[in-house]
Design an enzyme around this catalytic site. Structure first.
Site, PDB file in Angstrom:
ATOM      1  CG  ASP A  36      -1.975  -1.022   1.209  1.00  0.00           C
ATOM      2  OD1 ASP A  36      -2.528  -1.337   2.284  1.00  0.00           O
ATOM      3  OD2 ASP A  36      -2.269  -1.523   0.110  1.00  0.00           O
ATOM      4  CB  ALA A  37       0.191   4.709  -1.032  1.00  0.00           C
TER       5      ALA A  37
END
Lengths: 219, 390
Positions: B202-203
């Site tokens: 995920d970012a």
């Protein structure tokens, strides 16, 4: 098997001071859900209507099966005080999926109503919900719902039946089988006691929450 | 393009085939094939002026299409004749009338079936004279993609793997593919690049340790004669300037090697480290119990997390945590280190995703509400690409 531990990994340090705001969570453990969801509240138009209708049906059934029975089921168990409105929560994830469940001020969860309402004994999902098989990315076979569509009936040991509604327009993606198996989750683990996950028909928040309120105000 | 060989592909105007057939009828022998002749001449001239060799297996393909408007209608009689095998469709697209179905191969096929008398009557033997020369309609350069492989590190949060745009706005300022891809694009001068990683994070999750394997496919590279030193320079620059996105083992790889990246995604284990918050601090018995369980594999049943349920099929996935250890930091904060099978959702394992991931760190601790505050990937155990030796 010995794990190879990279010397660097032991160095991961977390700056805990930055998370001072989490102290607020200590008193309200469920607030972590606010990180993940936008919460709104829904109340079915006439919460006791289904309870009354179910009572009526029982009365009719009894009359047809045993004409000599003179008891009137619709008279029991009438609560002496009117019950608070049956508020449900709608928790919407950033991807718009909505998790529905009973709000803490719902009669079933409100401890002050315990005496008249009783304890939950059965969580019965409506037939076409339980039968539906949702498959694949496109969610084929999902049941379509309107906000007032009953999704589940909750029975108490005092004979009351509460109807849990969809609260939003959309497709039913998942119903909580664990809750059906273990109705006590409603009391022991409220955040695990959601009823269903619904994919709304629109991405527009205003339309999704059309029948919902920001706060469960007394109507 | 810095190629040493080329392959020239020529597309002739459709009328050439009909005219050749007409000449064949006239002279009772097959005429020299115009297409091959032109192809040879162009190839020879290119070879001389650009110092390349002509090779049909070349990685560099040049597609040249000729057109000749004057004779564009020559094949019409074939479509109109009785017993034609050419099927055309006329339709309107984007406000322009188009006709499809009269492709070169269809014309050649039909021409073979057409009898000589029809050609003679409808078209003419010998073919009618023309005034204008044919001209080039298009010239397309296609070169085999160049693949650059490596391992990327993400040292800060809020960086997505590829540019993340929602409703026209960028959600994350940086993306791994741009930080590493842009310098590569400048160096080898390609049309575009596409980054493929061995899995994603995920970012808001960092990628530490030795990084995550990836490759970048560069389409139509102009310069392929790149030294390892030039590539390493990109890697060094990112490291020395303390960039939030860095790479390791950056090198040119063979196209066949790209398979390893995708295979690794499904089979290799990952190591994670996370900061976890518990609603009530755990007793030492609970902590010990969890660590004991963690020293052996833990089997999980994960229902598709709610946060991705809108675009994934609803399934229950069985995944294994190969090792887990939980350490108390202070107060409500704990640090957990996990080694897990590929495809395990760690965030959901910690908070239980409303009870849809069983067991979870929350359920194992006696159903204390737990939430994940920070997550880092410490290691991706796929050994690719090989370490670069200077």
């Amino acid at each position: 098997m010995e794990l190879v531990r990279d010397a660097r990994s032991v160095d991961i340090e977390y700056d805990l001071a930055a998370y001072g705001y989490l102290d607020a969570w200590k008193d309200r453990p469920m607030s972590f859900l606010d990180r993940y969801f936008t919460t709104r509240y829904y109340c079915a138009p006439s919460p006791d209507a289904t309870a009354a209708a179910a009572a009526q049906k029982r009365k009719l059934d009894q009359l047809t099966s045993d004409p000599s029975d003179t008891s009137d089921p619709s008279d029991t168990p009438a609560p002496s005080d009117p019950l608070p409105p049956a508020w449900q929560y709608v928790r919407m994830a950033p991807n718009k999926l909505c998790v529905i469940g009973l709000a803490s001020m719902h009669p079933l969860l409100d401890s002050s109503c315990q005496a008249s309402v009783g304890r939950v004994v059965r969580v019965e999902f409506v037939q076409h919900v339980a039968d539906a098989q949702v498959r694949g990315k496109k969610k084929r076979g999902a049941q379509r719902l309107a906000p007032d569509t009953p999704v589940c009936l909750v029975h108490t040991d005092r004979g009351l039946v509460f109807s849990v509604r969809a609260a939003v327009h959309g497709q039913l993606i998942e119903w909580n089988a664990r809750l059906a198996e273990t109705p006590e989750l409603l009391y022991t683990h409220p955040e695990q006691a959601f009823f269903a996950i619904i994919k709304p028909g629109t991405l527009d928040n205003t339309k999704i929450f059309d029948r919902c309120h920001e706060q469960p105000n007394i109507l | 393009f810095d190629c040493t060989t080329v392959c020239v592909n020529v597309e002739m105007p459709k009328s050439i085939y009909i005219r050749q057939k007409s000449l064949q009828i006239l002279n009772k022998r097959t005429p020299t094939d115009m297409k091959d002749t032109i192809k040879y001449i162009i190839g020879k001239r290119l070879a001389e002026s650009c110092c390349v060799a002509v090779d049909s297996e070349s990685e560099m393909q040049i597609d040249i299409a000729f057109k000749h408007s004057e004779s564009a209608g020559d094949h019409q009689f074939l479509i109109d004749r009785e017993g034609t095998t050419i099927k055309t469709r006329s339709f309107r697209k984007k406000g322009v009338d188009r006709t499809e179905g009269d492709s070169t191969s269809a014309i050649i096929a039909d021409l073979a079936l057409c009898d000589e008398s029809t050609v003679q009557l409808q078209f003419g033997v010998p073919p009618p004279a023309i005034q204008e020369a044919a001209e080039i309609d298009s010239m397309v350069y296609r070169r085999k993609s160049l693949f650059v492989g490596g391992r990327y590190l993400k040292l800060e949060r809020n960086i997505s793997q590829t540019p993340f745009v929602v409703e026209g706005k960028r959600v994350t300022e940086l993306s791994v593919s741009e930080v590493i891809g842009d310098p590569i694009k400048d160096l080898i001068r390609c049309d575009s690049y596409n980054m493929v990683g061995s899995g994603r994070e995920d970012a808001d999750v960092r990628m530490l340790g030795d990084g995550r394997p990836f490759y970048i496919e560069c389409t139509n590279p102009r310069i392929t004669n790149i030294t390892q030193e030039q590539i390493s320079q990109i890697e060094r620059h990112l490291t020395e300037t303390g960039s939030a996105v860095q790479c390791r083992r950056l090198q040119i790889i063979r196209p066949e090697d790209t398979k390893i990246i995708k295979e690794g995604e499904e089979h290799k284990t990952k190591h994670y480290c996370a900061l976890v918050w518990f609603a009530t601090p755990l007793s030492s018995e609970t902590l010990d119990k969890i660590n004991r369980l963690g020293s052996e594999a833990i089997e999980l049943d994960q229902a598709t997390p709610i946060r991705v349920l809108h675009r994934r099929a609803p399934l229950v996935r069985k995944r294994k945590l190969l090792h887990l250890d939980l350490v108390h930091l202070e107060g409500h904060f704990y640090k957990v280190r996990i080694e897990s099978e590929a495809g395990t959702y760690i965030k959901e394992f910690v908070h239980g995703d409303l009870g849809r991931t069983v067991p979870s760190l929350s359920s194992l601790s006696g159903n204390v509400t737990a939430d994940i505050i920070e997550l880092d990937v410490e290691n991706v155990s796929l050994d690719f690409p090989p370490v670069v030796t200077e």
